[in-house]
Motif scaffolding. Structure first.
Motif, short mmCIF file in Angstrom:
data_model
loop_
_atom_site.label_atom_id
_atom_site.label_comp_id
_atom_site.label_asym_id
_atom_site.label_seq_id
_atom_site.Cartn_x
_atom_site.Cartn_y
_atom_site.Cartn_z
N HIS A 1 46.58 73.22 40.09
CA HIS A 1 47.37 72.83 41.01
C HIS A 1 47.06 74.34 41.97
O HIS A 1 47.52 74.40 43.04
CB HIS A 1 49.05 73.00 40.21
N GLU A 2 46.68 75.66 40.26
CA GLU A 2 46.19 76.73 41.47
C GLU A 2 45.70 77.06 42.57
O GLU A 2 45.85 78.09 43.94
CB GLU A 2 45.64 76.93 40.30
N ILE A 3 44.38 76.02 42.82
CA ILE A 3 43.49 76.02 43.88
C ILE A 3 44.04 75.03 44.88
O ILE A 3 43.35 74.54 45.67
CB ILE A 3 42.50 76.56 43.49
N ASN A 4 45.59 74.69 44.90
CA ASN A 4 45.45 73.66 46.50
C ASN A 4 46.79 73.92 46.92
O ASN A 4 47.37 75.27 46.82
CB ASN A 4 46.06 72.35 45.47
N ASP A 5 46.81 73.69 48.56
CA ASP A 5 47.39 73.75 49.81
C ASP A 5 48.73 73.58 48.85
O ASP A 5 50.30 74.44 49.41
CB ASP A 5 46.69 73.09 51.16
N VAL A 6 49.04 72.51 48.52
CA VAL A 6 50.64 72.22 48.51
C VAL A 6 50.46 71.49 46.84
O VAL A 6 49.47 70.56 46.83
CB VAL A 6 51.23 71.20 48.96
N ALA A 7 51.39 71.41 45.44
CA ALA A 7 50.64 71.10 44.46
C ALA A 7 52.11 71.22 43.53
O ALA A 7 52.90 72.09 43.71
CB ALA A 7 50.24 71.41 43.55
N TYR B 1 59.59 69.03 39.35
CA TYR B 1 58.53 69.84 39.82
C TYR B 1 58.72 71.26 40.44
O TYR B 1 59.63 71.52 40.99
CB TYR B 1 57.39 68.68 41.12
N ASP B 2 58.13 71.47 39.59
CA ASP B 2 57.53 73.07 40.24
C ASP B 2 56.32 73.31 41.45
O ASP B 2 55.66 72.71 41.20
CB ASP B 2 57.30 74.48 39.45
N LEU B 3 56.77 73.36 42.39
CA LEU B 3 56.89 73.90 43.35
C LEU B 3 55.18 74.90 44.21
O LEU B 3 56.18 76.26 43.90
CB LEU B 3 57.20 73.61 44.85
N TRP B 4 54.33 74.47 44.91
CA TRP B 4 53.54 76.13 44.69
C TRP B 4 53.04 75.40 45.96
O TRP B 4 52.38 74.11 46.08
CB TRP B 4 51.76 76.31 43.61
N ASN C 1 37.32 82.82 51.50
CA ASN C 1 38.20 83.59 51.25
C ASN C 1 39.21 83.02 50.63
O ASN C 1 40.54 82.46 50.39
CB ASN C 1 39.27 83.74 52.23
N PRO C 2 38.78 83.92 48.98
CA PRO C 2 39.31 82.63 47.16
C PRO C 2 41.04 83.37 47.52
O PRO C 2 40.93 84.15 47.49
CB PRO C 2 39.03 82.46 46.61
N MET C 3 42.32 82.43 47.11
CA MET C 3 43.15 82.78 46.96
C MET C 3 44.05 81.52 46.25
O MET C 3 43.80 80.53 46.09
CB MET C 3 44.28 82.62 48.20
N LEU C 4 45.27 82.47 45.54
CA LEU C 4 45.80 80.92 44.32
C LEU C 4 46.82 80.97 45.47
O LEU C 4 47.15 81.53 45.14
CB LEU C 4 45.67 81.82 42.89
N GLY C 5 47.36 79.83 45.17
CA GLY C 5 48.72 79.25 44.89
C GLY C 5 49.47 79.94 44.34
O GLY C 5 49.38 80.38 43.58
N VAL D 1 45.79 80.35 31.91
CA VAL D 1 46.48 81.34 30.96
C VAL D 1 46.28 82.81 32.23
O VAL D 1 47.02 83.24 32.54
CB VAL D 1 45.87 81.04 29.46
N ASN D 2 44.74 82.65 31.98
CA ASN D 2 44.60 84.36 33.09
C ASN D 2 44.72 83.77 33.99
O ASN D 2 43.21 84.12 34.69
CB ASN D 2 43.92 85.32 31.97
N ALA D 3 44.63 83.16 35.06
CA ALA D 3 44.11 82.68 36.36
C ALA D 3 43.20 84.02 37.04
O ALA D 3 43.80 84.98 37.61
CB ALA D 3 45.16 81.72 37.46
#
Length: 562
Positions: free
Chosen positions: A230-236, A249-252, A260-264, A510-512
């Motif tokens: 879920h950490e690397i999806n546009d919406v999760a 659900y928790d929304l990310w 250009n990587p970014m975590l949700g 845990v430590n993304a």
């Protein structure tokens, strides 16, 4: 003598801020070729032209704007013309790279397949795709060598069993990831299948959402292992239980990799299952209306989320799109276990077992898909699943059938108890078919697995090795323990050859984080097994009790990483 200031054009002092092409702010005029093509005609409209014109008149009849644009709305990309080396990838024009054959992506939302569907894909692969069938890390199956003349028949066959290629590619809501164990895992927070199906019905193929600034990747899951990354999806939507004991659900939003990587980011809201489709519609609506359309490389939702921050995104979602506030909610529990792939034999909550197995780097073929269907059926199962790690799972195996199905799968090199290297190495399509690739990936990764199994037969720690043919990170290199980004490098003879830039210690959970780049750390493809076996051996000899590879990388001497 005039000063520099006096030579400055007056317009420099009164320059209007340049818009990002956001529809909601009135920027409706197309600002690049892609946006112009989409404004000229919706990508969904290409289907009828394929059926009526292109499939009848052949490849040369295809309008270039359809060929390299709108056909993606139905999962079709021209594949790379054979014989063009990686050095020419960024130099040649698209028409010079295009072959007259297509990659066709079959979308498998939630990774859910019954045996009739699997067999139809197998038949299409053998009849139209020269036997090709690759599992992707988005739960899809990709076929190659598809001719335009075959596409209408392929669609008929897929749609007859409830499958589709609609919006498998393009600036659209692509396949929706889901846990392959939805509904059967005794530890799941909730079964997201119904919400995935509802979102598919409402939004996929819907012209209101078929012109997004860029692709839109989604995941819904109640999996305790967090297998949908879920950490690397546009919406999760991530399964959680609130203080009242309700599952939701928790929304990310705003995760993504590429160059250009970014975590949700968590919005901090609690979404009830019956609200999920509306909330999804709000998020995708924000992306459609406020997403950046001026520059293609800034058009993913992650750039908007990064600029706005989660607080503003939540406010716009609630006030402009949902017209009501969402309650605050808890963060997800930490992921169960150190592997997210569901490989192995495990009990279901109904007393049966699921059996997950690892094809080598996701590469299968039509015959092997038939074998999988036959083995599953012989052992009383009617359902298989694809995973986001290029693996597969057979569901509903009775206890007295487990040993037999494991033996049958392994006889066909579908490993249920694979080495770490077979289990956790993935590879993108690579230069074999992809027009963006610089190097070959599948064979290099398969050879790497064989070499590591031979050299390090007792190594059994979790270790992800992700092999990518270009910088775009389809194989998620930045979040792998060892991420390999394809590029041309110079070998010891001064020759330019295929190789990889190396990323180390990326992780999710845990430590993304995106790991550590060691300056100048590269290898040729030929020397890749030597490099990986060396760094893995260094980890194995230096690790502390329970220390992960990613944690070791952060403290290791640079010399031990080279």
């Amino acid at each position: 003598m005039s000063t520099p200031a006096s030579r400055t054009p007056a317009s420099r002092h009164h320059k209007r801020p340049r818009g990002e092409g956001q529809w909601a702010l009135g920027y409706r005029e197309p600002l690049n070729k892609n946006e112009e093509n989409k404004k000229n005609d919706d990508g969904l409209n290409v289907r009828q032209r394929i059926i009526d014109i292109y499939a009848k008149q052949g490849f040369d009849s295809i309008d270039p704007a359809d060929l390299r644009g709108r056909m993606r709305w139905y999962g079709l990309y021209t594949q790379r013309k054979p014989g063009i080396d990686g050095g020419k990838t960024a130099i040649l024009e698209p028409e010079e790279l295009d072959d007259s054959y297509f990659m066709l992506r079959v979308r498998i939302d939630g990774g859910q397949l019954d045996l009739a569907q699997l067999r139809v894909i197998a038949d299409i692969s053998n009849e139209y795709g020269r036997g090709t069938a690759d599992l992707t890390d988005r739960q899809n199956i990709q076929l190659h060598w598809i001719e335009i003349e075959s596409v209408p028949d392929i669609w008929e066959r897929l749609e007859a069993v409830g499958l589709s290629t609609t919006e498998a590619c393009g600036d659209t809501p692509r396949v929706i990831l889901g846990c392959p164990l939805a509904g059967i895992d005794s530890g799941e927070v909730l079964d997201a299948t119904e919400q995935i199906q509802e979102i598919n019905r409402e939004f996929i193929g819907n012209p209101e959402y078929s012109n997004l600034p860029r692709k839109f990747k989604s995941a819904l899951s109640g999996c305790p292992a967090h297998c949908t990354v879920h950490e690397i999806n546009d919406v999760a939507f991530v399964g959680v239980v609130n203080e009242q004991g309700e599952a939701g659900y928790d929304l990310w939003v705003g995760g993504g990799l590429s160059t250009n990587p970014m975590l949700g980011k968590r919005l901090g809201v609690f979404v009830k299952p019956e609200q999920a489709a509306d909330v999804y519609g709000g998020v995708i609506g924000i992306f459609r209306d406020y997403g950046y359309r001026r520059l293609r490389h800034r058009a993913r939702i992650k750039f908007l989320v990064n600029d706005w921050g989660p607080e503003k995104f939540r406010e716009i979602l609630e006030t402009e799109y949902l017209k009501e506030p969402l309650p605050d909610g808890p963060a997800p529990e930490l992921p169960r276990g150190s592997r997210r792939d569901h490989v192995g034999v495990f009990p279901q909550k109904d007393g049966n077992f699921y059996v997950g197995f690892a094809p080598k780097v996701g590469r299968l073929d039509g015959d092997k898909l038939h074998v999988i269907a036959d083995i599953a059926e012989r052992h009383g199962s009617s359902r298989v699943r694809t995973t986001v790690e290029q693996k597969m799972v057979v569901l509903d195996v009775a206890p007295d059938q487990v040993d037999s199905i494991v033996a049958a799968l392994e006889e066909n090199d579908l490993q249920v108890r694979p080495s770490t290297f077979r289990r956790q190495t993935m590879a993108c399509t690579g230069i074999e078919y992809c027009k963006l690739a610089i190097v070959e990936t599948k064979a290099s990764a398969a050879n790497l697995i064989d070499e590591l199994e031979r050299r390090l037969p007792s190594f059994d720690q979790p270790l992800t090795i992700n092999v990518n043919g270009c910088p775009n990170s389809c194989a998620r290199i930045q979040v792998a323990d060892i991420g390999l980004k394809g590029q041309l490098v110079v070998d010891e003879h001064g020759e330019q050859v295929e190789g990889f830039q190396i990323h180390l210690g990326g992780s999710l959970g845990v430590n993304a984080g995106f790991g550590r780049k060691v300056r100048g750390l590269k290898t040729t493809a030929k020397a890749l097994p030597d490099y990986v076996s060396r760094v893995v051996t260094n980890y194995d000899t230096q690790k502390k009790e329970g220390e992960s590879f990613a944690d070791w990388v952060q403290r290791a001497d640079e010399a031990d990483l080279k």
